[in-house]
Write an enzyme that holds these catalytic residues in place. Structure first.
Site, short mmCIF file in Angstrom:
data_model
loop_
_atom_site.label_atom_id
_atom_site.label_comp_id
_atom_site.label_asym_id
_atom_site.label_seq_id
_atom_site.Cartn_x
_atom_site.Cartn_y
_atom_site.Cartn_z
N GLU A 111 0.83 -1.21 0.00
CA GLU A 111 0.00 0.00 0.00
C GLU A 111 0.86 1.25 0.00
O GLU A 111 1.97 1.25 0.51
CB GLU A 111 -0.84 0.05 1.28
CG GLU A 111 -1.74 -1.13 1.46
CD GLU A 111 -2.34 -1.20 2.86
OE1 GLU A 111 -2.44 -0.15 3.53
OE2 GLU A 111 -2.69 -2.31 3.27
N CYS A 124 3.20 8.38 1.84
CA CYS A 124 3.69 7.36 2.76
C CYS A 124 3.88 6.07 1.95
O CYS A 124 2.97 5.63 1.27
CB CYS A 124 2.65 7.16 3.86
SG CYS A 124 3.06 5.82 4.99
N CYS A 131 5.64 -7.64 7.41
CA CYS A 131 6.66 -7.14 8.34
C CYS A 131 6.97 -8.22 9.36
O CYS A 131 6.09 -8.97 9.78
CB CYS A 131 6.15 -5.89 9.05
SG CYS A 131 7.39 -5.10 10.11
N CYS A 135 4.90 -5.86 16.00
CA CYS A 135 4.30 -4.90 16.95
C CYS A 135 2.83 -5.27 17.15
O CYS A 135 2.09 -5.48 16.19
CB CYS A 135 4.43 -3.48 16.43
SG CYS A 135 6.14 -3.01 16.11
N CYS A 138 -0.23 -3.48 15.30
CA CYS A 138 -0.06 -3.12 13.89
C CYS A 138 -0.62 -4.20 12.97
O CYS A 138 -0.36 -5.39 13.16
CB CYS A 138 1.42 -2.90 13.60
SG CYS A 138 1.77 -2.53 11.88
N GLY A 180 6.18 -2.64 6.47
CA GLY A 180 7.55 -3.15 6.51
C GLY A 180 8.48 -2.35 7.40
O GLY A 180 8.15 -1.26 7.87
N CYS A 354 -1.60 1.55 8.69
CA CYS A 354 -0.53 0.73 8.17
C CYS A 354 -0.96 -0.72 7.89
O CYS A 354 -1.25 -1.46 8.83
CB CYS A 354 0.55 0.76 9.24
SG CYS A 354 2.13 0.32 8.70
N1 SAH Z 1 8.51 -0.50 10.80
C1 SAH Z 1 8.66 0.92 10.86
C2 SAH Z 1 7.83 1.67 9.82
C3 SAH Z 1 6.41 1.23 9.57
S1 SAH Z 1 5.25 1.58 10.84
C4 SAH Z 1 8.38 1.41 12.27
O1 SAH Z 1 8.11 0.59 13.13
O2 SAH Z 1 8.47 2.60 12.51
C5 SAH Z 1 5.08 3.31 10.83
C6 SAH Z 1 4.45 3.88 12.08
O3 SAH Z 1 3.05 3.53 12.15
C7 SAH Z 1 5.09 3.32 13.33
O4 SAH Z 1 5.34 4.31 14.27
C8 SAH Z 1 4.03 2.35 13.81
O5 SAH Z 1 4.18 2.12 15.15
C9 SAH Z 1 2.75 3.07 13.43
N2 SAH Z 1 1.56 2.22 13.43
C10 SAH Z 1 1.44 0.95 12.99
N3 SAH Z 1 0.20 0.47 13.21
C11 SAH Z 1 -0.50 1.45 13.81
C12 SAH Z 1 -1.83 1.55 14.31
N4 SAH Z 1 -2.70 0.55 14.24
N5 SAH Z 1 -2.19 2.72 14.88
C13 SAH Z 1 -1.32 3.75 14.96
N6 SAH Z 1 -0.06 3.71 14.51
C14 SAH Z 1 0.36 2.57 13.95
#
Ligand code: SAH
Length: 365
Positions: A111, A124, A131, A135, A138, A180, A354
């Protein structure tokens, strides 16, 4: 960012598929394109012309490369794909945020998003299919990682969004915050960024590009030595190791101290202020004591905290805190002198979090 019905869903007509089995033209290194041109009796300078059309202009087929001989345009169309992916989903939110679901040549999905503010246009982009970081809040990591994106697959996301915009709009900022972990695909990321910043490429200043990482210390140190002033955002999400390891499992083998050390090094080498991203998860990391602990951690550092109220993911039970809780968190940081902003929600009525669009599509089979 919510899983509501999108306002508009279309399949883009601008990216019609080319005959299968052909290579995407931007996957060719310059030297190979020159070789191919020489093989069909064309001068080498055509390679520059072609790349300029592909990277700087808003066209959608070889046929529109109007200063190339017609025969060459036909040979290009017969020999290469115009794009390394096809847009199979297109959502437009009420605030004019646009999101594309892209299908790569091997069928995988990623995406990218275009966000509009009065004075900026931010895109973005993704760097991997899925990934591996895991987390817990996510959507991107729920199914693990499939593969790295190639450099062309990374920078072409910027180009395809650029083509969606009207002629008087231009991209002002790029955030590498899509699907990712960018620093886990370091070589391709760096190659993509160099195309996006170079004068004969997309020509955007490095200071307008932000790479967001889960926090891989060795890679952060390597990134610091790119010779460019890219911005670094570190996804921290917790002020102590036990909590961070719960939220960001890869933290178990890394630890916050190592990450902050590497981020300090990034600041020293590049002069750029570091952003720390902190997704607020109700009842998990949003308490006053967490804000105090975070303030102590960042005191004396050239840092900025970006609080992100969690975007709902239908597969997950975690949620964003209520407004007053967020305000309390902000005011504690402010009182302690830590610069902080709360990220504005963009594209709230489309699946703009994301990895959500990809996940929803994969769920539906
Ligand atoms: N892997 C990298 C980049 C991708 S995530 C990283 O961890 O930074 C980009 C940002 O989006 C990160 O700060 C991540 O924590 C946030 N993110 C992912 N899922 C989310 C969600 N459901 N709500 C809010 N932020 C989210």
């Amino acid at each position: 960012m919510n899983v509501n019905e999108p306002v508009t869903t279309t399949t883009l007509p601008v990216l019609t598929s080319a005959p299968s089995g052909l290579r995407a033209i931007l996957e060719l290194p310059d030297s190979e394109l020159v070789q191919w041109l020489e093989g069909i009796g064309q001068p080498a300078f055509r390679a520059k012309q072609i790349r300029r059309w592909l990277i700087q202009r808003r066209i959608s087929s070889f046929d529109q490369m109007s200063d190339l001989p017609a025969a060459l345009r036909q040979q290009l169309a017969a020999s290469f794909r115009f794009s390394s992916f096809e847009a199979v989903g297109h959502q437009i939110a009420k605030d004019r945020t646009e999101k594309l679901l892209l299908q790569l040549q091997d069928g995988e999905l990623v995406e990218c998003v275009l966000m509009r503010d009065p004075d900026r246009r931010t895109v973005c982009i993704s760097t991997q299919v899925g990934c591996a970081m895991g987390c817990v809040f996510c959507a991107s990591g729920l199914l693990g990682v499939k593969r790295n994106l190639t450099a062309a697959e990374i920078f072409e996301q910027v180009l395809v969004l650029h083509r969606l915009m009207s002629d008087d709009e231009k991209i002002t900022n790029i955030v590498v915050m899509g699907i990712g972990e960018p620093l886990a695909n370091f070589r391709n990321l760096m190659q993509a960024l160099s195309v996006l910043t170079s004068d004969d490429g997309f020509g955007l200043g490095a200071r307008r590009i932000t790479v967001s990482t889960v926090g891989l210390p060795e890679k952060i140190r390597e990134f610091a030595r790119s010779g460019q002033q890219y911005n670094l955002a570190v996804s921290l999400h917790a002020p102590n190791d036990p909590l961070r390891t719960e939220i960001v499992p890869v933290n178990r083998n890394i630890g916050i101290a190592e990450i902050l050390d590497a981020a300090d090094d990034y600041h020293e080498v590049t002069g750029r202020r570091i952003s720390y991203e902190y997704v607020l998860l109700s009842g998990i990391n949003d308490q006053a004591q967490h804000a105090e602990e975070l303030a102590s951690l960042l005191a004396g550092r050239t840092a900025h905290v970006n609080l992100i109220p969690m975007n709902g993911v239908s597969e997950l039970v975690m949620t964003a805190p209520q407004e007053p809780q967020t305000r309390q968190f902000v005011s504690i940081l402010e009182r302690r002198g830590i610069p902080v902003t709360v990220r504005k929600r963009k594209g709230a009525d489309i699946d703009a979090a994301c990895g959500q669009l990809r996940l929803n599509r994969l769920d539906k089979g």
